[in-house]
Design an enzyme around this catalytic site. Structure first.
Site, PDB file in Angstrom:
ATOM      1  N   CYS A 134      -5.447  -4.436  29.543  1.00 29.63           N
ATOM      2  CA  CYS A 134      -6.602  -4.416  28.636  1.00 29.63           C
ATOM      3  C   CYS A 134      -6.473  -5.484  27.554  1.00 29.63           C
ATOM      4  O   CYS A 134      -5.416  -5.684  26.971  1.00 29.63           O
ATOM      5  CB  CYS A 134      -6.715  -3.038  27.982  1.00 29.63           C
ATOM      6  SG  CYS A 134      -8.076  -2.900  26.804  1.00 29.63           S
ATOM      7  N   CYS A 155      -0.799  -0.656  26.611  1.00 29.60           N
ATOM      8  CA  CYS A 155      -2.007  -1.487  26.638  1.00 29.60           C
ATOM      9  C   CYS A 155      -2.344  -1.971  28.053  1.00 29.60           C
ATOM     10  O   CYS A 155      -3.520  -2.195  28.368  1.00 29.60           O
ATOM     11  CB  CYS A 155      -1.833  -2.700  25.723  1.00 29.60           C
ATOM     12  SG  CYS A 155      -1.935  -2.324  23.961  1.00 29.60           S
ATOM     13  N   CYS A 162     -10.957  -0.185  20.906  1.00 33.17           N
ATOM     14  CA  CYS A 162      -9.762   0.272  21.632  1.00 33.17           C
ATOM     15  C   CYS A 162     -10.077   1.469  22.531  1.00 33.17           C
ATOM     16  O   CYS A 162     -10.561   2.499  22.048  1.00 33.17           O
ATOM     17  CB  CYS A 162      -8.659   0.652  20.651  1.00 33.17           C
ATOM     18  SG  CYS A 162      -7.151   1.251  21.455  1.00 33.17           S
ATOM     19  N   ASP A 164       2.535   1.055   2.290  1.00 34.07           N
ATOM     20  CA  ASP A 164       1.872  -0.247   2.398  1.00 34.07           C
ATOM     21  C   ASP A 164       1.945  -1.066   1.118  1.00 34.07           C
ATOM     22  O   ASP A 164       1.136  -1.963   0.907  1.00 34.07           O
ATOM     23  CB  ASP A 164       0.402  -0.026   2.804  1.00 34.07           C
ATOM     24  CG  ASP A 164      -0.272  -1.306   3.269  1.00 34.07           C
ATOM     25  OD1 ASP A 164       0.429  -2.176   3.804  1.00 34.07           O
ATOM     26  OD2 ASP A 164      -1.495  -1.432   3.093  1.00 34.07           O
ATOM     27  N   CYS A 212     -12.729  -9.745  18.726  1.00 31.47           N
ATOM     28  CA  CYS A 212     -12.546 -10.373  17.418  1.00 31.47           C
ATOM     29  C   CYS A 212     -13.602 -11.454  17.186  1.00 31.47           C
ATOM     30  O   CYS A 212     -13.701 -12.416  17.955  1.00 31.47           O
ATOM     31  CB  CYS A 212     -11.153 -10.985  17.316  1.00 31.47           C
ATOM     32  SG  CYS A 212     -10.851 -11.778  15.718  1.00 31.47           S
ATOM     33  N   CYS A 245      -9.524  -5.562  22.533  1.00 30.49           N
ATOM     34  CA  CYS A 245      -9.421  -5.873  21.106  1.00 30.49           C
ATOM     35  C   CYS A 245      -9.405  -7.376  20.867  1.00 30.49           C
ATOM     36  O   CYS A 245      -9.984  -7.866  19.892  1.00 30.49           O
ATOM     37  CB  CYS A 245      -8.184  -5.214  20.509  1.00 30.49           C
ATOM     38  SG  CYS A 245      -6.618  -5.698  21.270  1.00 30.49           S
ATOM     39  N   CYS A 293      -8.561 -13.893  10.310  1.00 27.96           N
ATOM     40  CA  CYS A 293      -8.942 -12.471  10.377  1.00 27.96           C
ATOM     41  C   CYS A 293      -9.917 -12.125   9.251  1.00 27.96           C
ATOM     42  O   CYS A 293      -9.670 -12.437   8.084  1.00 27.96           O
ATOM     43  CB  CYS A 293      -7.682 -11.618  10.269  1.00 27.96           C
ATOM     44  SG  CYS A 293      -8.000  -9.851  10.191  1.00 27.96           S
ATOM     45  N   CYS A 327     -12.759  -5.465   8.496  1.00 31.01           N
ATOM     46  CA  CYS A 327     -13.406  -5.562   9.803  1.00 31.01           C
ATOM     47  C   CYS A 327     -12.789  -4.510  10.714  1.00 31.01           C
ATOM     48  O   CYS A 327     -11.565  -4.395  10.781  1.00 31.01           O
ATOM     49  CB  CYS A 327     -13.205  -6.962  10.385  1.00 31.01           C
ATOM     50  SG  CYS A 327     -13.914  -7.195  12.029  1.00 31.01           S
TER      51      CYS A 327
END
Length: 380
Positions: free
Chosen positions: A196, A193, A253, A139, A203, A199, A219, A246
């Protein structure tokens, strides 16, 4: 190396076993050219401006979209996951408005250090067993780990754009080992997914303009970590008491309920970071901030940006007793902190009390002065 060299298949099997010994949840391989849509996805994201202040994402996008541009000698990529799923629902703290909510992954030691150490051990094992050259990434480089992980079969990018695994849900860190060895890849995973949209609906700031697309500028993780300036006024109330990151879209999920736990390594949360009091956080000077968040990912954003987040949470707390902490920070050296303190006070004090306080204060910084003016308009 001694003895007969292992077959590529035997080498990969041994590599995966070694990864599990090191605490990784899963390990799989992908070709560097296995995700041809990387470049187009990144182009659209950048063209829409959804990266916000993250200029490093826009720097040399070809290097980020094509692993061979990052390192021309790479032949195979070993993708690894680390499970950090929490024992309890991290959203419970959102009801405790006098406390700060820190994202699950940031409550312990910095995951970059924890994962990179193990990646290097595994990379050295691979070189000792089969030769070749390696590079490890966590990352911190121009590597699009999530689509590569999907190409390796470790999960799929859900509608929240994070990796989802049928075995571990949405709670996964990713690491990568680039190698010059030509190793057999695993089969890619496909999307599970379905219809669904939990998520997306969870938010708080409506940061998803469409499924599988994230506008980072809305975000809360971006706003509390990457964003350097004042929080946009229209999003402050929606942040609640989230002071670093967050977890909402991850926590909701449905695949989390199938997540395995036990043998794989998880990150130990520090008790002091589980539900810290906002009044105590508001008193941190730079030394206290560095001490509390030593070895933590939180320390990377610096005390001023963190204090901005704390003050937004104080303003959202509804706790009039916290006004004294915000007022103390009106004299902070950082205009970013002072401006957030003004906003917090405009939310906690009565209109009359705020107007009286504003009459006694003067701030030469234009952004802070604007916060006073906007607070007076709200108080009128």
């Amino acid at each position: 190396m001694t003895g007969e060299a292992p077959t590529p298949e035997a080498l990969v099997a041994a590599l995966k076993a070694e990864a599990r010994k090191l605490g990784f949840a899963d390990c799989a391989l992908v070709r560097p050219d296995a995700v041809p849509l990387l470049a187009e996805r990144l182009r659209i994201f950048l063209a829409d401006g959804h990266h916000g202040d993250m200029g490093w994402l826009a720097a040399d996008p070809q290097r980020r979209a094509r692993p061979q541009v990052l390192w021309s000698d790479v032949r195979s990529i070993v993708m690894l996951t680390l499970n950090y799923g929490p024992a309890r629902d991290p959203r419970a703290i959102l009801e405790r408005r006098e406390r700060g909510a820190i994202s699950v992954y940031a409550k312990g030691d910095d995951y970059h250090d924890l994962i990179k150490t193990r990646l290097k051990v595994l990379a050295r094992w691979l070189m000792a067993r089969a030769g070749g050259d390696v590079k490890v990434f966590v990352d911190t480089a121009a590597v699009m780990e999530k689509p590569l992980a999907q190409g390796a079969g470790l999960g799929w990018q859900g509608k929240h754009t994070n990796l989802v695994s049928r075995a571990y849900g949405s709670w996964l860190f990713l690491g990568a080992i680039f190698t010059t060895l030509d190793l057999p890849p695993d089969a890619a995973e496909h999307d599970h997914c379905g219809a669904c949209r939990a998520c997306l609906d969870a938010c708080p700031t409506a940061a998803f303009p469409a499924p599988y697309r994230l506008d980072a500028r809305r975000c809360i993780s971006y706003l509390t970590i990457e964003h350097k300036g004042p929080i946009p006024s229209e999003l402050r109330e929606r942040m609640g008491n989230r002071i670093y990151g967050c977890d909402d879209c991850l926590a909701v999920c449905p695949w989390n309920k199938f997540a395995r736990t036990g043998a794989e390594m998880k990150l130990a949360a520090r008790e002091a970071l589980e539900a810290p009091r906002l009044d105590a956080l508001a008193r941190l000077d730079d030394t206290g901030f560095r001490s509390l968040f030593a070895k933590s990912a939180v320390k990377r954003i610096g005390r001023d940006r963190f204090m901005r987040n704390v003050l937004i949470a104080i303003g959202n707390s509804g706790e009039a007793g916290l006004a004294a902490e915000a007022e103390h920070l009106l004299d902070d050296a950082s205009p970013l902190v002072r401006g957030a303190a003004v906003w917090a006070l405009s939310r906690l004090l009565s209109g009359e009390a705020f107007a009286t306080l504003a009459g006694r204060r003067h701030d030469a910084d234009p952004q802070v002065a604007a916060e006073w003016s906007q607070g007076l308009e709200r108080a009128a």
